[in-house]
Every structure is written in C-alpha cells, then in structure tokens.
Write an enzyme that holds these catalytic residues in place. Structure first.
Site, PDB file in Angstrom:
ATOM      1  N   CYS A   2      -0.260   9.106   2.636  1.00  0.00           N
ATOM      2  CA  CYS A   2       0.890   8.824   3.484  1.00  0.00           C
ATOM      3  C   CYS A   2       0.366   8.374   4.850  1.00  0.00           C
ATOM      4  CB  CYS A   2       1.719  10.084   3.678  1.00  0.00           C
ATOM      5  SG  CYS A   2       2.296  10.780   2.117  1.00  0.00           S
ATOM      6  N   ARG A  33      -0.028   2.465   3.435  1.00  0.00           N
ATOM      7  CA  ARG A  33      -0.528   3.750   2.950  1.00  0.00           C
ATOM      8  C   ARG A  33       0.474   4.450   2.023  1.00  0.00           C
ATOM      9  NH1 ARG A  33      -4.679   5.704   6.395  1.00  0.00           N
ATOM     10  NH2 ARG A  33      -4.182   7.809   5.715  1.00  0.00           N
ATOM     11  N   TRP A 107       3.960   8.283   0.402  1.00  0.00           N
ATOM     12  CA  TRP A 107       3.630   7.949  -0.987  1.00  0.00           C
ATOM     13  C   TRP A 107       3.895   9.230  -1.769  1.00  0.00           C
ATOM     14  CZ3 TRP A 107      -1.081   8.945  -4.141  1.00  0.00           C
ATOM     15  CH2 TRP A 107      -1.053   8.226  -5.338  1.00  0.00           C
ATOM     16  N   ASN A 134       0.149  14.224   6.066  1.00  0.00           N
ATOM     17  CA  ASN A 134      -0.600  13.374   5.132  1.00  0.00           C
ATOM     18  C   ASN A 134      -1.587  14.280   4.420  1.00  0.00           C
ATOM     19  OD1 ASN A 134      -2.029  11.329   3.793  1.00  0.00           O
ATOM     20  ND2 ASN A 134      -3.370  10.974   5.554  1.00  0.00           N
ATOM     21  N   GLY A 135      -1.472  14.372   3.095  1.00  0.00           N
ATOM     22  CA  GLY A 135      -2.393  15.221   2.334  1.00  0.00           C
ATOM     23  C   GLY A 135      -1.649  16.061   1.327  1.00  0.00           C
ATOM     24  N   GLU A 548     -12.723  -6.402 -12.612  1.00  0.00           N
ATOM     25  CA  GLU A 548     -12.040  -6.495 -11.321  1.00  0.00           C
ATOM     26  C   GLU A 548     -10.919  -7.548 -11.367  1.00  0.00           C
ATOM     27  OE1 GLU A 548     -11.728  -4.791  -8.833  1.00  0.00           O
ATOM     28  OE2 GLU A 548     -11.035  -6.117  -7.243  1.00  0.00           O
ATOM     29  N   LYS A 552      -6.979  -6.724 -10.668  1.00  0.00           N
ATOM     30  CA  LYS A 552      -6.136  -7.425  -9.697  1.00  0.00           C
ATOM     31  C   LYS A 552      -4.835  -7.873 -10.357  1.00  0.00           C
ATOM     32  CE  LYS A 552      -7.550  -6.372  -6.775  1.00  0.00           C
ATOM     33  NZ  LYS A 552      -8.706  -5.603  -6.452  1.00  0.00           N
ATOM     34  N   GLU A 555      -2.570  -4.804 -11.155  1.00  0.00           N
ATOM     35  CA  GLU A 555      -2.017  -4.035 -10.036  1.00  0.00           C
ATOM     36  C   GLU A 555      -1.014  -4.809  -9.193  1.00  0.00           C
ATOM     37  OE1 GLU A 555      -5.742  -3.987  -6.882  1.00  0.00           O
ATOM     38  OE2 GLU A 555      -4.337  -2.322  -6.773  1.00  0.00           O
ATOM     39  N   HIS A 571     -16.782  -6.316 -31.754  1.00  0.00           N
ATOM     40  CA  HIS A 571     -16.655  -4.936 -32.252  1.00  0.00           C
ATOM     41  C   HIS A 571     -15.216  -4.424 -32.161  1.00  0.00           C
ATOM     42  CE1 HIS A 571     -20.964  -4.830 -32.615  1.00  0.00           C
ATOM     43  NE2 HIS A 571     -21.090  -5.161 -31.335  1.00  0.00           N
ATOM     44  N   LYS A 672      -2.677   2.332  -0.654  1.00  0.00           N
ATOM     45  CA  LYS A 672      -3.978   1.731  -0.378  1.00  0.00           C
ATOM     46  C   LYS A 672      -5.143   2.594  -0.849  1.00  0.00           C
ATOM     47  CE  LYS A 672      -6.706  -1.383   1.319  1.00  0.00           C
ATOM     48  NZ  LYS A 672      -6.899  -2.508   0.388  1.00  0.00           N
TER      49      LYS A 672
HETATM   50  C1  AGP Z   1      -8.037  -1.875  -5.402  1.00  0.00           C
HETATM   51  O1  AGP Z   1      -7.361  -3.078  -5.468  1.00  0.00           O
HETATM   52  C2  AGP Z   1      -7.246  -0.731  -5.700  1.00  0.00           C
HETATM   53  N1  AGP Z   1      -6.166  -0.640  -4.791  1.00  0.00           N
HETATM   54  C3  AGP Z   1      -7.957   0.588  -5.986  1.00  0.00           C
HETATM   55  O2  AGP Z   1      -8.562   0.464  -7.220  1.00  0.00           O
HETATM   56  C4  AGP Z   1      -8.998   1.100  -4.962  1.00  0.00           C
HETATM   57  O3  AGP Z   1     -10.128   0.283  -4.979  1.00  0.00           O
HETATM   58  C5  AGP Z   1      -9.379   2.549  -5.320  1.00  0.00           C
HETATM   59  O4  AGP Z   1      -8.246   3.365  -5.200  1.00  0.00           O
HETATM   60  C6  AGP Z   1     -10.499   3.088  -4.483  1.00  0.00           C
HETATM   61  O5  AGP Z   1     -10.192   3.043  -3.125  1.00  0.00           O
HETATM   62  P1  AGP Z   1     -11.334   3.197  -2.031  1.00  0.00           P
HETATM   63  O6  AGP Z   1     -12.229   2.023  -2.156  1.00  0.00           O
HETATM   64  O7  AGP Z   1     -10.611   3.243  -0.736  1.00  0.00           O
HETATM   65  O8  AGP Z   1     -12.064   4.468  -2.355  1.00  0.00           O
END
Ligand code: AGP
Length: 677
Positions: A2, A33, A107, A134-135, A548, A552, A555, A571, A672
């Site tokens: 958050c 966040r 969040w 936050n936490g 990766e 992308k 997500e 396989h 994030k």
């Molecule tokens: C990346 O596009 C994602 N949002 C996610 O996988 C992110 O990389 C992951 O949560 C790790 O975050 P960090 O690099 O801040 O540790």
C-alpha cells in the site's frame, strides 16, 4: 503493498483546498503501490458532532477529523471528497497555520476493496485515533479478541483496525490512571503489542496538529521543506532542541520518495523501530526498544534526494510503461555510468567482498517475477566468467523447501523495489545460515539495500508502471558487470570480457535502434488481440527472454501466455501446436542458433503459426519459405542479447494491452511490489 502519505504545514498559512490537493496528489504518486481503494483524514472546523445521537459528548476539545474513504482508484476518492465537501458546505478557502492530514492507497490483502476496509482505519466513534498502514499485522486476530473483550466493536475485515483501537485502549488506560500520556508514549505501547511488518502514520484529535509515524519492515520516508531560507542540515536531536525552530515549514511522510520529490529534496529514511513525532513544528526521532521503558532519541542528518520531478511524470507519453520502455537507452547508460573505465569494471559496493565472492562454493541468484528472470538471463555469463556454479532460486520456493544454503555460498538477491516480502524473508534465511548476501536493487535505502552485506544499485530511475521494463534490462546489465568484475582475474576469458565491455558501451545505441520496432509491434499486436493464448520459446541466454516476454503479456494484456524452454518443446508442449496458436520463437545468433533452427523446422512440420525473432539479416535462415512473421533485431554479444530481445516483447505487451482496452500501468489485481508472503 500500500502507499501511505501525510502532510503537515507549520507556521505557514495553507488553504484547505491546498491541503487536500497535496494529500490527493501524494496518493496519485503512490497509486502504483495499490489501487483497490483510498482514503484521507483532514481537520475540520465543524463543531456539529460535539455529541453523538445518544447524547454522548466527544471526548476531546479540538474539532473532529474528517475522514473520506472510497473504493477504487484515487480519482474515485477525489470525486467523492469534493462531493462530500459540497454537501458539508466546507470552506475550501479556510486558512490553516498548522494542519495535519494523512492519506492511504490500498492493495487489498485482508478484506475486499470496500470503503469500510479502506484506510484511515479508526478507533471508532469520534475517530479518536486514525491510522494509515502499509504492511501486515500478523497477530491481529489475538489483539482483536482481546479488544473485543474490552468492548471494542470492529467494522472492517482488515488487520489494521486493531491498531487505532489499541491506541485508544492504551490512551484510555493511561488517562484513567495517573494522568497525561504523550502521543509518542501511546504509539510506543501500541508498537510493543504489534507483530508483523508495518509503516504506520497516526493522527488523533487528542493531539491536534501532531503526527506520529513509525516503522518495522516497511519503508518510510520523512520529507522536510523549510520555507523562507535554506533547510539546515542539522541533526534532529530531540523535541526540545527543535521546538526552538519556529521556521515555517512543510513536513511529509511517505512510503517512497516519488511522492515527496515535487515538494522537497531533503529527506530522511526512517529506520526500523523508529518513531517520528512531529509536534509544534519540530521533529523528534525516538528509537523503540522492547526491553526498555524509555526510548532513546536518535540523531539523523537529512539526505539530499537525487531525483528529478520529470522522472515521476509521464511527459509526452500516454502511459508510464511506454515511457519507461523508451527510457531504456538512458537508464542503461546511467546504470553503467562511472563503472566502466579503461576496459575495467569498478563496482564500489563489492570491492571489499570480492575475495570472498571469488572463493564461494556457489553463487545463488534469488528473486521473484521479473527480477528472477533478469538473474536467469545473467546466469550463463556468470557461470562462464567466474567458474563458480550458479543456481537459481525463486524466493518463495526457496523458503517453502528450506533450501540448503551454506556459509561458503554467495547469495545474490535481486529486487527492483528492495521491498518484496518473499525476497526479504529469503534474505533473512540466508543471513541466518551465514551466506554472504549481495543485493541488486533499484531502491536506495530499501530494506534489501540495508540488510545485505554488499551490493550494487541498478540506477534505472523511478519505475512507476507496475510491469517492470527498464529495471529488468538494467538488472541484467548490472549482473553482467558483476560477472565481469568477479571474473576479472582470469586470463583465459580476457578476450571475451573485452568484447562484452565493448558491447556494453554500444548497447544504448542498439537499444535505441530496436525501439524503432514500436510501430511494427503495434501491427503485430493488432493481429493478436483476439487470441486466447501466446507461447514463447527460448533457450540458453534467451530462455529468460521467453519467460519475461510471456510474463509481460499476461500481467498487462491479461492474455494467457507461457514462456518455455525450447529444448523441452518435444517433451510435451508440442502437443499444443496447430495452425491457430501463435508462437514466438527467439532465434537470434548465439551458440544455440542451430538448435533453434531445428525447433523452427519441427514447429513448421506441425503447421505452427510462428513469429520468429532473429538477428538482422537472418530472416531467410529462420524462415526460408517466407511463411512466418519475422522480427529482426540487432546482434550483440550473446550475454547482452536478452536486453535487446526483450524490448520488442515489451512493446508487444504494451500495444496488446492498449488495443484490448486494459489498464497498462495498473493491471488488475496487481501492485508494484508485493510486501506480503
Ligand atoms: C514485474 O513486471 C512484476 N510486476 C513482478 O513480477 C515483480 O518483478 C516482482 O513482484 C518482484 O518485484 P521486485 O523486483 O520489486 O522484488
């Protein structure tokens, strides 16, 4: 995770409208966040609610705080705040010489997104204590049961609600006893009871014009803007020393630096177990110690923020993700700045530990999501240049298995935010087991940066889009530089190292070149918008690119996508192949090229619908019959190729998202970085 934010002006007149805008704007900056719901608390000048409907009088003399909470994104909160302001006939021009406001963007972890679960959470009737958090509070159930027994009624499903209620309980107990209790004493007692990770900001009408923030685990920044003259870089001593300072000022609390950069460059990163008390325009920092009755006062000099406001604005771009993709030539240059001199890699943050790293029995890369992929992309060169075995661990899996880790290991923790809970728990675990812990992060002052023995900042600049793009490529560059530095004592790899260093200096230009594929990727995205699924095959240096690229797409474009190891295709995944399912095959030039050619042939034999990424000029090699779509990219040193190859896939994911009508920067259900396990 958050976002929490607070603003207090002292000895400088600010209209209510201004205060509201500072708070709401702070939330806009922190929205990445978490964007499930939001809320703020400000001061009122209303005396209407001096009594409740049962005739009970409010238990304080100051005016009641006004609390606004709304489900959804910040703009929903903005609309609801201004409509409430109208209904209450609040004077937006009313001037406050001192005003303390708090704000939160959420969040959701405990309880669905809804106004009742939004923060500020309250102690109950008359809002005697308000808290933004936050936490995670891990022992909230026990605390809740105790407070319920004491007659408290809970309204939300959050873990946070126990905090303001606990504060009221502590306050009432102290008041019923010998008399006065200070705000910091209340908060200290609350901290004593809380378990988990948190950054908290408290506001209370019992302590008008004061704010308290404290932290354990989650990041908390204090921003200081002294008006009418230079901000003195004095140390904060204690309340008395600073009470003398009557200078007009603005003070901020924030979950990160992005939300304060437009107000001030003077900040202090608050450490775990510290309590920051703002009162009468002065700031005191106290250190909480569970064992001790009295807290020690802490001295802290202000740091200067090296960030420009432009970094947190979209500029000419429609979205942060697009801006951040296009910033990569610059971010890579910054990542390398000052670290490559006369063909030698210098990484100041590692130099004292280089001997230990070289003697390690094993290097373990640990991270989550994109950061894990970046490490995977760097693994081949790390093994090749260092001759040390390199293993990979997804942080959560490492903890689930309690994977073996020894004091002869070097554990490399990779995290853009430096706040990811899984990664931080894995770090604790590695520290307990005696491994040398090295951090690779974008966030100066983050928990990861502070708790590792040594490390390298990637210096990618503020990344606001939830989908990590420029941080990914900068992480790879930094890990390549780490491999070069560790392997710099080996003569056998000298030529290879020289070639990579030459490649690094040319890299930003080649990234600029590959960004020209933007239009082509938009056309490709157009042809894929209605697909259900998209596969990506890579191997060797580019296995990570496939993972990766697929991450992308899923997500942000909310389309099923899988990255697969091309060697594994026969396989199992081959069964999925037909003329409909789109498959991206990464087949740029390196040692695996001929194997990828054979994969392409096998896919053609099954009538696969292929999109092949190859090195410039290789179209006829990867697609002799001209039937497949081809993406041509510049060829670079093999270990740098993943940096080039991911860019068209980032652009593809971006355009797919926009064309499918989804939110690029704030994808559904995500935040994030993830500060819960
Ligand atoms: C990346 O596009 C994602 N949002 C996610 O996988 C992110 O990389 C992951 O949560 C790790 O975050 P960090 O690099 O801040 O540790």
């Amino acid at each position: 995770m958050c976002g929490i934010f607070a603003y207090l002006n002292y000895n400088v007149g600010r209209e209510r409208r201004y205060v509201l805008e500072v708070l709401l704007n702070g939330l806009r900056r922190l929205e990445y966040r978490g964007y499930d719901s939001a809320g703020i608390a400000i001061d009122s000048d209303l005396t209407l609610e001096a009594q409740n409907e049962n005739g009970k009088c409010k238990p304080y003399h100051s005016s009641s705080p006004l609390v606004f909470r709304q489900e959804g994104k910040i703009e929903s909160l903005v609309t609801s705040v201004y409509s409430e302001v109208d209904k209450l006939d609040l004077d937006l021009e009313k001037l406050f010489l001192v005003h303390a406001g708090i704000a939160h963007t959420r969040w959701a972890t405990h309880g669905v997104p809804a106004p009742k679960n939004s923060h500020p959470q309250s102690s109950g009737e008359f809002d005697e204590f308000l808290v933004v958090h936050n936490g995670i509070i891990t022992n909230y159930e026990v605390l809740k049961q105790t407070l319920v027994r004491q007659g408290f009624k809970f309204e939300s499903d959050t873990d946070t609600e126990v905090i303001p209620k606990l504060a009221k309980f502590v306050f009432d107990q102290a008041r019923d006893g010998e008399g006065g209790v200070t705000f910091s004493q209340v908060v200290m007692e609350v901290m004593r009871q809380l378990e988990g990770a948190y950054a908290l900001i408290f506001k209370s009408p019992h302590y008008p014009n004061e704010l308290i923030a404290c932290k354990r685990g989650s990041t908390l920044i204090l921003g200081v803007n002294e008006l009418g003259g230079e901000t003195s870089r004095h140390l904060f001593h204690d309340v008395k020393a600073l009470t003398a300072n009557e200078k007009p000022k603005e003070l901020f609390f924030s979950s990160d630096l992005c939300a304060i950069v437009e107000h001030t460059k003077n900040y202090a990163a608050i450490e775990d177990n510290e309590i920051v008390h703002i009162k009468d325009g002065s700031v005191s920092i106290l250190r909480f110690d569970n064992e001790k009755e009295m807290p020690a006062s802490v001295q802290r000099a202000l740091s200067v923020l090296e960030m420009e406001v432009e970094q947190i604005k979209k500029g000419d771009f429609d979205h942060f993700m697009k801006k951040e993709i296009h910033e990569q030539p610059g971010s890579l240059t910054t990542s390398m700045r000052g670290r490559l001199k006369n063909g030698i890699v210098g990484l100041g943050g590692l130099k004292d530990h280089m001997r230990t790293i070289r003697r390690s029995r094993r290097i373990i890369f640990i991270g989550c999501g994109t950061s894990y992929h970046a490490a995977l992309a760097a693994r081949p060169i790390m093994e090749e240049l260092t001759d040390v075995p390199v293993t990979m661990e997804i942080a959560s899996d490492m903890l689930d298995r309690k994977a073996l880790i020894f004091k002869e290991d070097t554990a490399v923790f990779v995290s853009q935010s430096g706040e990811t809970a899984d990664t931080l728990h894995a770090l604790e675990y590695a520290l307990e087991n005696g491994a040398l812990c090295l951090g690779v992060t974008n966030t100066v002052g983050s928990t990861l940066a502070r708790k590792t023995h040594c490390g390298v900042h990637i210096n990618a600049g503020c990344e606001i889009g939830v989908a990590s793009t420029k941080a990914y490529t900068c992480q790879i560059v930094v890990m390549v530089m780490i491999a070069l530095a560790i392997g710099s004592d080996k003569l056998s790899t000298l030529a290879k190292r020289e070639a990579i260093i030459a490649g690094l200096t040319k890299l930003p230009e080649q990234v600029r070149d590959v960004l020209k594929l933007d239009g082509e990727m938009k056309v490709l995205a157009q042809s894929l918008i209605d697909e259900q699924s998209l596969l990506m095959f890579g191997r060797g240096n580019n296995y990570a690119t496939a993972l990766e690229g697929a991450l992308k797409v899923k997500e942000v474009a909310l389309m099923h996508s899988e990255g697969m190891l091309a060697g594994e295709m026969k396989h199992g995944p081959l069964a999925l192949v037909d003329e409909h399912l789109p498959i991206i095959v990464i087949a740029t030039q390196d040692d695996s090229f001929s194997k990828q050619q054979s994969v392409i042939q096998q896919l053609h034999a099954r009538k696969g619908r292929l999109i092949v990424m190859c090195s410039k000029g290789d179209a006829s090699l990867v697609c002799p019959d001209g039937r497949s779509r081809v993406i041509e990219v510049p060829q670079v040193a093999d270990c740098l190729q993943p940096i080039i190859n991911i860019i068209p896939l980032q652009l593809l994911a971006y355009h797919l998202t926009v064309l499918r009508g989804y939110d690029v920067d704030q994808p559904r259900n995500l935040a994030k970085s993830v500060t819960t396990q």
